[in-house]
Design a protein around this motif. Sequence first.
Motif, mmCIF file in Angstrom:
data_model
loop_
_atom_site.group_PDB
_atom_site.id
_atom_site.type_symbol
_atom_site.label_atom_id
_atom_site.label_comp_id
_atom_site.label_asym_id
_atom_site.label_seq_id
_atom_site.Cartn_x
_atom_site.Cartn_y
_atom_site.Cartn_z
ATOM 1 N N TRP A 156 0.824 -1.204 0.000
ATOM 2 C CA TRP A 156 0.000 0.000 0.000
ATOM 3 C C TRP A 156 0.862 1.260 0.000
ATOM 4 C CZ3 TRP A 156 -4.062 -1.633 4.244
ATOM 5 C CH2 TRP A 156 -4.913 -2.595 3.691
ATOM 6 N N LEU A 157 2.015 1.213 0.652
ATOM 7 C CA LEU A 157 2.883 2.382 0.702
ATOM 8 C C LEU A 157 3.352 2.774 -0.699
ATOM 9 C CD1 LEU A 157 4.456 4.501 2.259
ATOM 10 C CD2 LEU A 157 6.284 2.808 2.602
ATOM 11 N N GLY A 158 3.731 1.793 -1.502
ATOM 12 C CA GLY A 158 4.132 2.093 -2.867
ATOM 13 C C GLY A 158 3.011 2.720 -3.664
ATOM 14 N N LEU A 159 1.789 2.228 -3.498
ATOM 15 C CA LEU A 159 0.648 2.788 -4.216
ATOM 16 C C LEU A 159 0.339 4.198 -3.733
ATOM 17 C CD1 LEU A 159 -1.365 1.943 -6.400
ATOM 18 C CD2 LEU A 159 -2.919 1.203 -4.587
ATOM 19 N N ILE A 160 0.471 4.450 -2.434
ATOM 20 C CA ILE A 160 0.229 5.791 -1.894
ATOM 21 C C ILE A 160 1.224 6.796 -2.473
ATOM 22 C CG2 ILE A 160 0.392 7.167 0.217
ATOM 23 C CD1 ILE A 160 -0.834 4.813 1.720
ATOM 24 N N LEU A 161 2.497 6.406 -2.532
ATOM 25 C CA LEU A 161 3.514 7.306 -3.080
ATOM 26 C C LEU A 161 3.273 7.589 -4.563
ATOM 27 C CD1 LEU A 161 6.738 5.883 -1.360
ATOM 28 C CD2 LEU A 161 5.421 7.915 -0.731
ATOM 29 N N VAL A 162 2.860 6.589 -5.309
ATOM 30 C CA VAL A 162 2.593 6.792 -6.737
ATOM 31 C C VAL A 162 1.365 7.682 -6.929
ATOM 32 C CG1 VAL A 162 1.942 5.620 -8.871
ATOM 33 C CG2 VAL A 162 3.714 4.647 -7.411
ATOM 34 N N TYR A 163 0.321 7.452 -6.165
ATOM 35 C CA TYR A 163 -0.859 8.315 -6.228
ATOM 36 C C TYR A 163 -0.488 9.771 -5.964
ATOM 37 C CZ TYR A 163 -4.403 4.581 -6.371
ATOM 38 O OH TYR A 163 -5.214 3.537 -6.745
ATOM 39 N N ALA A 164 0.293 9.972 -4.910
ATOM 40 C CA ALA A 164 0.683 11.337 -4.555
ATOM 41 C C ALA A 164 1.535 11.977 -5.641
ATOM 42 C CB ALA A 164 1.429 11.327 -3.222
#
Length: 296
Positions: A156-164
């Motif tokens: 989830w952390l990787g997806l959060i960083l990409v979204y941001a």
Amino acid sequence: MTTLDQPTATLVVSRDRPVRRELGVANALSHGFLLLWGLLTVLPLLWMFISSFKTNGEILADPWGLPGALHLDNWARAWTGAHIGRYFLNSLVVVAGSVSLTMLMGATAAYVFARYEFRGRQVVYYLFVGGLMFPVFLALVPLFFVVRNAGLFNTWLGLILVYAAYSLPFTVFFLTAFFRTLPTSVAEAALVDGCGHFRLFFRVMLPMARPGLISVAIFNFLSHWNQFLLPQVLLQGDESKWMLAQGLFALSVSQGYAGDYARLFAGLSIAVLPVLAVYVAFQRQVQAGLTAGQLK
């Protein structure tokens, strides 16, 4: 004098009538188009909600009719049996983290671009804005390897960083223009009173920029909530970490073969409810944020 004034008055009236008639026709066409657009948007959603309370037999026999009874078990089967509840909570956690990170970083960068002068400011700003012209499809392959090599694949952390990262260009572009509309006298008065730059931003400028922040946060929320391509690429294999869009896609495939359309419509309704709730709750703030820069 009266004989000369009368033709002039008649001439003015004759000129006004075509203009008023054209404005009336334009208003009628614009309102008619908006009404048609509203019907095209609302009617499919209404049909989906109504179908979510029907049985499969009612959907196939009378797709446009009302349900004979409210079958709430469709929603329960979608929430538990199709794991829509788990995917819903996963999306809620990821979207909350990504929107919070995007707003913190975007508001900070936009405030600096709008209020401070430094060498290379325009170059860095245009680099941010240039991200708006870069489609995500072109970066899927290198993004996949970057996230995997960083050890953030299927997290989830990787997806959060990409979204941001993909939301920052729009956030910086919008908020920079909004921060420029705020009165400079208030910031100068706070600095004279001994307020530091850090405290000035969080205690003075951010509350003043609340309409713009809410507007951008809602747009980012809708974009992240409806995202399908990035989770499909960066979250693979482990279904317990899937986002809601991935779960709905799997549900549409499985229920399409099984013929359980009632559960499919219930799952779609669950996914749409947060979007409708956010819009209804914050529609005034969105309108205020979009028009504040023009009114000041």
